[in-house]
Scaffold this motif. Structure first.
Motif, PDB file in Angstrom:
ATOM      1  N   VAL A  37      -3.112  -6.014   3.785  1.00 30.91           N
ATOM      2  CA  VAL A  37      -2.179  -7.099   3.484  1.00 30.91           C
ATOM      3  C   VAL A  37      -2.650  -7.914   2.292  1.00 30.91           C
ATOM      4  O   VAL A  37      -1.881  -8.193   1.349  1.00 30.91           O
ATOM      5  N   LEU A  38      -3.926  -8.312   2.275  1.00 34.55           N
ATOM      6  CA  LEU A  38      -4.441  -9.186   1.227  1.00 34.55           C
ATOM      7  C   LEU A  38      -4.521  -8.488  -0.130  1.00 34.55           C
ATOM      8  O   LEU A  38      -4.242  -9.107  -1.167  1.00 34.55           O
ATOM      9  N   CYS A  39      -4.885  -7.217  -0.124  1.00 35.91           N
ATOM     10  CA  CYS A  39      -5.140  -6.521  -1.387  1.00 35.91           C
ATOM     11  C   CYS A  39      -4.133  -5.413  -1.681  1.00 35.91           C
ATOM     12  O   CYS A  39      -4.316  -4.661  -2.645  1.00 35.91           O
ATOM     13  N   ASP A  40      -3.109  -5.294  -0.850  1.00 33.21           N
ATOM     14  CA  ASP A  40      -2.085  -4.264  -1.032  1.00 33.21           C
ATOM     15  C   ASP A  40      -2.723  -2.877  -1.111  1.00 33.21           C
ATOM     16  O   ASP A  40      -2.335  -2.029  -1.930  1.00 33.21           O
ATOM     17  N   ALA A  41      -3.716  -2.647  -0.246  1.00 37.13           N
ATOM     18  CA  ALA A  41      -4.409  -1.361  -0.230  1.00 37.13           C
ATOM     19  C   ALA A  41      -3.726  -0.420   0.749  1.00 37.13           C
ATOM     20  O   ALA A  41      -3.174  -0.852   1.760  1.00 37.13           O
ATOM     21  N   GLU A  42      -3.775   0.850   0.425  1.00 38.21           N
ATOM     22  CA  GLU A  42      -3.243   1.872   1.324  1.00 38.21           C
ATOM     23  C   GLU A  42      -4.384   2.389   2.190  1.00 38.21           C
ATOM     24  O   GLU A  42      -5.343   2.975   1.677  1.00 38.21           O
ATOM     25  N   ILE A  43      -4.281   2.167   3.486  1.00 38.14           N
ATOM     26  CA  ILE A  43      -5.398   2.449   4.391  1.00 38.14           C
ATOM     27  C   ILE A  43      -4.927   3.333   5.536  1.00 38.14           C
ATOM     28  O   ILE A  43      -3.858   3.120   6.105  1.00 38.14           O
ATOM     29  N   ALA A  44      -5.760   4.309   5.855  1.00 41.41           N
ATOM     30  CA  ALA A  44      -5.553   5.139   7.043  1.00 41.41           C
ATOM     31  C   ALA A  44      -6.876   5.186   7.795  1.00 41.41           C
ATOM     32  O   ALA A  44      -7.896   5.602   7.240  1.00 41.41           O
ATOM     33  N   LEU A  45      -6.854   4.732   9.032  1.00 41.90           N
ATOM     34  CA  LEU A  45      -8.075   4.650   9.832  1.00 41.90           C
ATOM     35  C   LEU A  45      -7.880   5.452  11.120  1.00 41.90           C
ATOM     36  O   LEU A  45      -6.915   5.246  11.842  1.00 41.90           O
ATOM     37  N   ARG A  64       1.360  10.649   4.925  1.00 38.15           N
ATOM     38  CA  ARG A  64       1.408  10.467   3.471  1.00 38.15           C
ATOM     39  C   ARG A  64       0.037  10.113   2.916  1.00 38.15           C
ATOM     40  O   ARG A  64      -0.392  10.637   1.882  1.00 38.15           O
ATOM     41  N   THR A  65      -0.669   9.229   3.631  1.00 38.42           N
ATOM     42  CA  THR A  65      -1.990   8.814   3.168  1.00 38.42           C
ATOM     43  C   THR A  65      -2.975   9.973   3.238  1.00 38.42           C
ATOM     44  O   THR A  65      -3.806  10.165   2.338  1.00 38.42           O
TER      45      THR A  65
END
Length: 205
Positions: A37-45, A64-65
């Protein structure tokens, strides 16, 4: 005075290890959400617990990620990735449902007094408490039904006694009128018959 260096090693106690896993897992997923949210990063955990359970978080679509990651590191794309992921999810759900059904069937057999050989003293005491609680509830329900049935019979009996009493009073009045009329000719025969029919009609209501 600064804090001492924390030595990271496997937690040997299973209960403490499970508690720590749950706390750290939630913290890690929270941090991943905040970073996306803060850095507009695309994350898959993706996290696999020691028991094999899967936990995941994706800021966008997980497939997609993963495809983007495979492209970035030079791995060939997999067209069957999405279908395999879906199959794995359904297979996991089916396994959980089978375990749940198996546990429920075992508990039902235990409640019926069957398959008790695998139960220890702790499980037997717990089963005994459950059976005692269930028996108490059944007895309470039976007492409530019996009490309601007795109350209903009492009301019917009281209503019948009241109706009999009313009819008896009417018959007494009729007899008194017949006696009085025989002595003093107060009513003629037609009036007396009409009054008797009136009493009979009101007694049937």
């Amino acid at each position: 005075m600064g804090r001492g260096k924390v030595v990271l090693k496997k937690i040997e106690n299973p209960t403490s290890r499970q508690v720590t896993f749950a706390k750290r897992r939630n913290g890690l997923m929270k941090k991943a959400f905040e970073l996306s949210v803060l850095c507009d990063a695309e994350i898959a955990l993706v996290i696999f617990s020691p028991s094999g359970k899967t936990y995941q978080y994706a800021s966008h679509e997980m497939d997609r990620t993963i495809l983007r990651y495979r492209s970035e590191v030079g791995l060939p794309p997999s067209n069957g990735l999405s279908s395999r992921s879906t199959m794995e999810i359904w297979r996991t759900h089916m396994d959980e449902l089978r375990r749940l059904i198996s546990n429920m069937e075992a508990k039902l057999k235990n409640l019926a007094g069957e398959d008790l050989s695998n139960l220890g003293m702790k499980e037997l005491k717990q089963l005994e408490r459950q059976l005692r609680t269930g028996a108490d509830r059944v007895r309470a329900k039976k007492r409530r039904i019996i009490s309601e049935h007795i109350d209903m019979l009492k009301r019917k009996q009281l209503r019948g006694l009241q109706e009999d009493n009313t009819l008896l009073q009417k018959r007494v009045k009729l007899h008194e009128l017949q006696v009085a009329n025989a002595g003093g000719n107060i009513l003629d025969a037609s009036d007396l018959a009409a009054f008797q029919r009136f009493l009979e009609d009101t007694g049937q209501q």
